[in-house]
Scaffold this motif. Structure first.
Motif, short mmCIF file in Angstrom:
data_model
loop_
_atom_site.label_atom_id
_atom_site.label_comp_id
_atom_site.label_asym_id
_atom_site.label_seq_id
_atom_site.Cartn_x
_atom_site.Cartn_y
_atom_site.Cartn_z
N ASP A 1 14.78 -50.76 -36.84
CA ASP A 1 13.32 -50.54 -37.70
C ASP A 1 13.68 -51.08 -39.29
O ASP A 1 14.07 -52.17 -39.60
CB ASP A 1 12.37 -49.24 -37.49
N LYS A 2 14.58 -50.23 -39.53
CA LYS A 2 15.16 -50.00 -40.70
C LYS A 2 16.36 -52.08 -40.99
O LYS A 2 15.93 -52.39 -41.94
CB LYS A 2 16.22 -49.06 -41.04
N ALA A 3 16.90 -51.81 -39.78
CA ALA A 3 17.72 -53.41 -40.09
C ALA A 3 16.65 -54.81 -39.66
O ALA A 3 17.04 -55.79 -40.30
CB ALA A 3 18.61 -53.24 -38.79
N PHE A 4 15.20 -54.22 -39.01
CA PHE A 4 14.42 -55.27 -38.99
C PHE A 4 13.34 -55.71 -40.28
O PHE A 4 13.34 -56.71 -40.62
CB PHE A 4 13.31 -55.46 -37.95
N GLU A 5 13.26 -54.96 -41.58
CA GLU A 5 12.80 -54.48 -42.71
C GLU A 5 13.05 -55.89 -43.25
O GLU A 5 11.72 -56.28 -43.78
CB GLU A 5 12.59 -52.77 -43.22
N PRO A 6 14.63 -56.11 -43.61
CA PRO A 6 13.95 -57.59 -44.93
C PRO A 6 14.50 -58.73 -44.24
O PRO A 6 14.12 -59.96 -44.45
CB PRO A 6 15.34 -56.60 -45.04
N LEU A 7 14.10 -58.82 -42.69
CA LEU A 7 14.17 -60.52 -42.02
C LEU A 7 12.89 -61.06 -42.04
O LEU A 7 12.63 -61.98 -41.88
CB LEU A 7 14.29 -60.29 -40.48
N GLY A 8 11.76 -60.55 -42.61
CA GLY A 8 10.58 -61.07 -41.35
C GLY A 8 10.20 -61.22 -40.90
O GLY A 8 11.03 -60.87 -39.82
N GLY A 9 8.82 -61.55 -40.22
CA GLY A 9 8.36 -62.22 -39.02
C GLY A 9 8.11 -60.90 -38.55
O GLY A 9 7.47 -60.21 -38.48
N ARG A 10 8.00 -60.94 -37.09
CA ARG A 10 7.31 -59.69 -36.63
C ARG A 10 9.04 -58.70 -35.73
O ARG A 10 9.43 -59.57 -35.23
CB ARG A 10 6.49 -60.48 -34.91
N ARG A 11 8.03 -58.10 -35.44
CA ARG A 11 9.15 -56.76 -34.73
C ARG A 11 9.63 -57.27 -33.19
O ARG A 11 10.63 -57.17 -33.46
CB ARG A 11 8.59 -55.95 -35.11
N LYS A 12 8.36 -57.73 -32.72
CA LYS A 12 8.51 -57.48 -31.11
C LYS A 12 9.71 -59.25 -31.21
O LYS A 12 10.14 -59.62 -29.75
CB LYS A 12 7.30 -57.90 -30.60
N ASP A 13 8.90 -59.59 -32.14
CA ASP A 13 10.67 -61.32 -31.33
C ASP A 13 11.65 -61.08 -32.08
O ASP A 13 12.49 -62.29 -31.67
CB ASP A 13 9.45 -62.48 -32.53
N ALA A 14 12.19 -60.18 -32.90
CA ALA A 14 13.58 -60.36 -33.27
C ALA A 14 14.28 -59.82 -32.63
O ALA A 14 14.56 -59.39 -31.40
CB ALA A 14 13.88 -59.05 -34.61
N GLN A 15 15.51 -60.26 -33.40
CA GLN A 15 16.98 -59.86 -31.96
C GLN A 15 17.84 -59.26 -32.94
O GLN A 15 18.12 -60.17 -33.85
CB GLN A 15 17.85 -61.48 -31.74
N LEU A 16 18.40 -58.54 -32.86
CA LEU A 16 18.68 -57.26 -33.59
C LEU A 16 19.94 -56.70 -32.97
O LEU A 16 20.04 -56.70 -31.34
CB LEU A 16 17.65 -55.68 -34.20
N PHE A 17 20.82 -56.94 -32.88
CA PHE A 17 22.85 -55.67 -32.61
C PHE A 17 22.11 -54.49 -32.80
O PHE A 17 21.12 -53.52 -32.89
CB PHE A 17 23.47 -55.71 -34.09
#
Length: 399
Positions: free
Chosen positions: A289-305
């Protein structure tokens, strides 16, 4: 981040064009030999640096201090404190007294658009550069270092990322300065629909000649029409403290995200890789969640490491040693940082814990180019909100 680039498409009327060579990756380490570093060392030491001075920023009225985000060595033992919120640089002497304030926000002569990093030349001029942390982009940013003299009058400009062109999108991510050499980390965005090309460059600038040499370059291609938040697009290998330069001109930087591998470039352009066995640190959902914060968009769509990067910070030390900080190293009580000290021959010399009694849990430690340390408390990181700790900044030195 994707939304930022959509904005670019509709607001840029000129497409920046570079030569073919200028958009190719530069990876000199691919040809260098490897020096294997031991996985662990029996030598563990704690260093408690000596406090030189401390400034209670909440009590400071004249000048008013906003959010301090960076520091750099000045002349005569001074320290330059970069106040991003107030767009100014505080010159603090060896007694912890603020001698003067440099920089005023504006577009006129001697004024700056913002303060992100600073340096001081041997002739006394102070260079201030505007910049921003990854993955954000500043439209119209030129990556310029604005130099001011003792009267805060304009005294020259140097471009950290080279010629910015007529429609610049060149953001400074990081900077180190020592013995007249600037190591600059910049990101340039090139728009050529339907593709956005991101150039992350690590460059060496000579302040005596204004010569700029690109040491390494990462190239990323993004589809304008793809709005998926991807951490792989936002992650920048050289920035965030993962590169440094020493007095002799040697440069060290992380060469991979998911492996403990550090390139060391000698002043003649040759080099080698320090490599070590690495057990990746798996992320919890909170960490994702912390890695996602600056990316924008929607968390459910995010591709994170799924794992944290291996290398967190690299800092040269006296005697040609390297302090390398990695993710996953547990801090001992009272410590604010943990480094593994490695020789350039590849010997793991010791694990070093930096302990500062009574430091706030949210404190952040800077290791300056001359080895002194600056501790920020109550400011959070450069992109986080302040916590309840009273803001202060302290200077330390190790024996």
């Amino acid at each position: 981040m994707r939304l930022v680039f959509v904005f670019i498409i509709f607001h840029l009327f000129t497409v920046v064009k570079l030569s073919h060579a200028e958009v190719l990756p530069i990876e000199p380490h691919r040809e260098w030999p490897t020096r294997q570093v031991a996985p662990s060392s029996p030598n563990v030491e704690t260093l408690t640096p000596e406090l030189l001075w401390r400034i209670d920023c909440a009590a400071q009225v004249d000048p008013l201090i906003g959010r301090l985000t960076a520091a750099a060595p000045g002349l005569n033992g001074n320290v330059l404190l970069v106040d991003r919120q107030m767009s100014q640089v505080l010159v603090v002497n060896s007694d912890g007294v603020i001698e003067r304030v440099v920089g005023q926000k504006g577009e006129g002569p001697g004024e700056i658009s913002g303060a992100y990093r600073a340096l001081q030349l041997a002739d006394g001029r102070i260079g201030i550069v505007n910049g921003i942390a990854a993955p954000y982009t500043m439209f119209g940013a030129r990556g310029d270092i604005v130099f001011l003299d003792k009267q805060s009058d304009p005294a020259g400009v140097l471009f950290a990322g080279g010629d910015p062109g007529s429609m610049p999108i060149c953001s400074v991510r990081d900077m180190r300065f020592i013995e007249g050499k600037i190591l600059s980390i910049t990101t340039r965005s090139l728009v050529s629909p339907p593709t956005i090309t991101l150039l992350l460059e690590m460059s060496l600038l000579d302040t005596s000649s204004d010569e700029r040499k690109v040491i390494a370059r990462n190239v990323k291609l993004m589809d304008i029409n793809d709005y998926t938040p991807r951490e792989s697009d936002a992650f920048e290998l050289f920035s965030g403290g993962r590169s440094d330069i020493d007095k002799s001109g040697r440069i060290a930087w992380a060469v991979e995200r998911d492996n403990w591998a550090v390139a060391v470039r000698e002043i003649d352009g040759t080099g080698f890789i320090l490599q070590r066995e690495w057990s990746p640190v798996e992320r919890t959902e909170e960490m994702k969640d912390k890695a996602f914060e600056p990316l924008g968009g929607r968390r459910k769509d995010a591709q994170l490491f799924d794992y944290e990067p291996a290398i967190k910070r690299i800092r040269w030390q006296a005697g040609g040693k390297l302090w390398i900080e990695h993710y996953g190293a547990e801090l001992i009580p009272g410590s604010v940082a943990c480094f593994d000290e490695v020789s350039v021959e590849g010997e793991l010399l010791r694990r070093v814990y930096i302990t500062i009694p009574d430091a706030a849990s949210s404190s952040r430690l800077d290791v300056l180019e001359d080895g002194r340390m600056v501790l920020y408390e109550g400011f959070g990181s450069s992109d986080e909100e302040n916590d309840d700790t009273i803001p202060s900044v302290s200077l330390y030195i190790t024996n």
